[in-house]
Scaffold this motif. Sequence first.
Motif, short mmCIF file in Angstrom:
data_model
loop_
_atom_site.label_atom_id
_atom_site.label_comp_id
_atom_site.label_asym_id
_atom_site.label_seq_id
_atom_site.Cartn_x
_atom_site.Cartn_y
_atom_site.Cartn_z
N PHE A 89 28.91 -13.92 -48.70
CA PHE A 89 28.50 -13.31 -49.97
C PHE A 89 28.13 -11.84 -49.79
N ALA A 90 27.55 -11.53 -48.65
CA ALA A 90 27.25 -10.11 -48.40
C ALA A 90 28.54 -9.31 -48.32
N ALA A 91 29.51 -9.87 -47.61
CA ALA A 91 30.81 -9.20 -47.54
C ALA A 91 31.44 -9.10 -48.93
N ARG A 92 31.24 -10.13 -49.72
CA ARG A 92 31.82 -10.14 -51.08
C ARG A 92 31.18 -9.08 -51.97
N ARG A 93 29.89 -8.97 -51.83
CA ARG A 93 29.21 -7.97 -52.65
C ARG A 93 29.75 -6.57 -52.35
N ASP A 94 29.86 -6.30 -51.08
CA ASP A 94 30.38 -4.98 -50.70
C ASP A 94 31.83 -4.82 -51.13
N HIS A 95 32.55 -5.88 -51.01
CA HIS A 95 33.96 -5.85 -51.40
C HIS A 95 34.11 -5.56 -52.90
N LEU A 96 33.31 -6.25 -53.66
CA LEU A 96 33.35 -6.02 -55.10
C LEU A 96 32.97 -4.58 -55.45
#
Length: 546
Positions: free
Chosen positions: A409-416
């Motif tokens: 989810f941390a990676a996803r947040r940054d990705h978004l």
Amino acid sequence: MDSPHRLGPGARRVAGRIAGRRRELVGLALAGSAAAAAPAGGRTLRGARHGTARGGRGLGACRHRHRPAPAVRLVPPVRPGCAHPRWQLRSRTRRHPANAAGHAGAGARSAAHPAPARGRHTARVARCAGRGAGPDVGQRRPRRRGAAGRRGRGGRRPALGRGPVLPGHLRLQPARQRSDRAAPCLRRHAAPPSGSLGHPRARPAAEDPRGRADPGLHHREGDRPCRRARTRVGGLHQPPAHRHAAADRPDHHLRARGGLRRQPAQARPDHRRPLQHLPAWWPATEPDRDAQPGVDPGGPEPGREQGAVLRGPRRRQQPVQRNAGRAQSGGEQVPAGRPVNAPGRFITAEGIDGAGKTTHLDAVEAWLRQRGHGVLRTREPGGTALAETLRELVLHRPMDALTEALLVFAARRDHLQQTIEPALAAGTWVLCDRFTDATFAYQGHGRGFDTGVLAALETWVQQGRQPDLTLWFDVDPAVAAARRSAVRTADRFEAEDLAFFRRVRDGYAARAGAAPARFVRIDAAGAPDTVRQAVLAALETHAATA
Ligand SMILES: Nc1ncnc2c1ncn2[C@@H]1O[C@H](COP(=O)(O)OP(=O)(O)OP(=O)(O)O)[C@@H](O)[C@H]1O
Ligand SMILES: Cc1cn([C@H]2C[C@H](O)[C@@H](COP(=O)(O)O)O2)c(=O)[nH]c1=O
């Protein structure tokens, strides 16, 4: 011959004792002056006290100190126990013309206070006087601020007066100041509690004769003037009884009446309807603006200020966010993804490892590019430098399911934030190899982690963002395992057994069942061309529906 200017023998004795005590404290010179004035001062005890011990410029001259010793008559204090001369003396100006000029002010002051009740004051005064300097010397009202002002009742207070010169540290203060703090003096000279060393102190709540706690205010009759004098502000007196009544009442009696009552909306006149300040970009602020699903409300444009909206009592408000009930934006501007009625450009590919996602996203990208669309290919975990770093950790470092979930989810947040949202805002198609459905499938169903927690993280991280189309490449785990083993070394997930992948597959099925409009199941067991045709057909269908 009896004269109103003369004291009786008894009064003279008492006055002499008073003066003697004062001489002990303030020096022979001033006390001598007071003693000299004693016989001519007045005929009563108070007359002696006032006219003798304080006569002329003597001790405690207060507001009369520059006047000739007046003729006085015995007047009990309004508040029994108050030793201040204001309560004890009443000028006899009308009876004795010689004092008319000197005590006009005293008469006015007496008039300013209620008529005193006659009674038990003599002993108090004698006690007060018998303690020497008492209220007249060295007792100054503490500063309102600062350490002195915060002292307790029994604390020593600095002498701040500007009165006549006195021996040593003793000073008088101007009459007006003295009158304000006269009452506290009485408390000091009240009989100390038994067992004390004679130091005046506040009576504990347990000693309240009425048997109830007194939060800071003493209700004893004799102390009431003290409290009254202390709380005098700007020359105005508050009736002590009134304040005590408020202090004794329960809290609900102290609430502002009517202020907390809710009025029925219909009963409110127009001018009393609540005026709510809302951001100008909210749909509710602009009633003609649509807030239909699929239309990103966007954020406030830089520099746009909030507008004031008069909200009627029963007006139905338009939804503010596209996904009502989801987390609201944390203040960041959420870019508009596409024009109204345009197809969703956020496409994701899901499925267990080896299902053929990567292979067939190539076909999707080619299809879009052939039609002139801009395409962003990306993946999860990954898509940014930070997310790719996290990906390496997730795929290769041992960790528990919660850590996995947090990292993805941390990676996803940054990705978004860094990749997906800007691309969508620019009108670019985003093709993402895995997204949040993989978290539910792998961490949720595969690892058995709490999907409720995942849902909460999803809400926090994505702020309502969801794919517009999800292509689910569904294949038997055994088939997928065979494809993988043919081409690459297994990572942490690919090394899992078939049972794990079956759970993952079940997880996808559950997600697809929960969002059928978004999911398109692709049978990934067939030949590559067959699967590709199914994928393009789903894409055309999606592009056609807007
Ligand atoms: N329909 C298919 N039939 C046979 N082989 C296929 C098919 N689709 C893909 N493959 C092959 O399977 C292997 C895995 O394919 P691919 O990498 O696209 O799967 P994936 O789902 O992306 O896997 P992962 O999630 O692990 O990246 C590749 O070698 C690919 O050529
Ligand atoms: C997004 C996401 C991924 N995973 C796992 C699933 C895969 O085994 C790897 C990614 O490898 P791929 O070759 O790119 O498919 O990560 C996961 O467990 N949870 C997720 O949210």
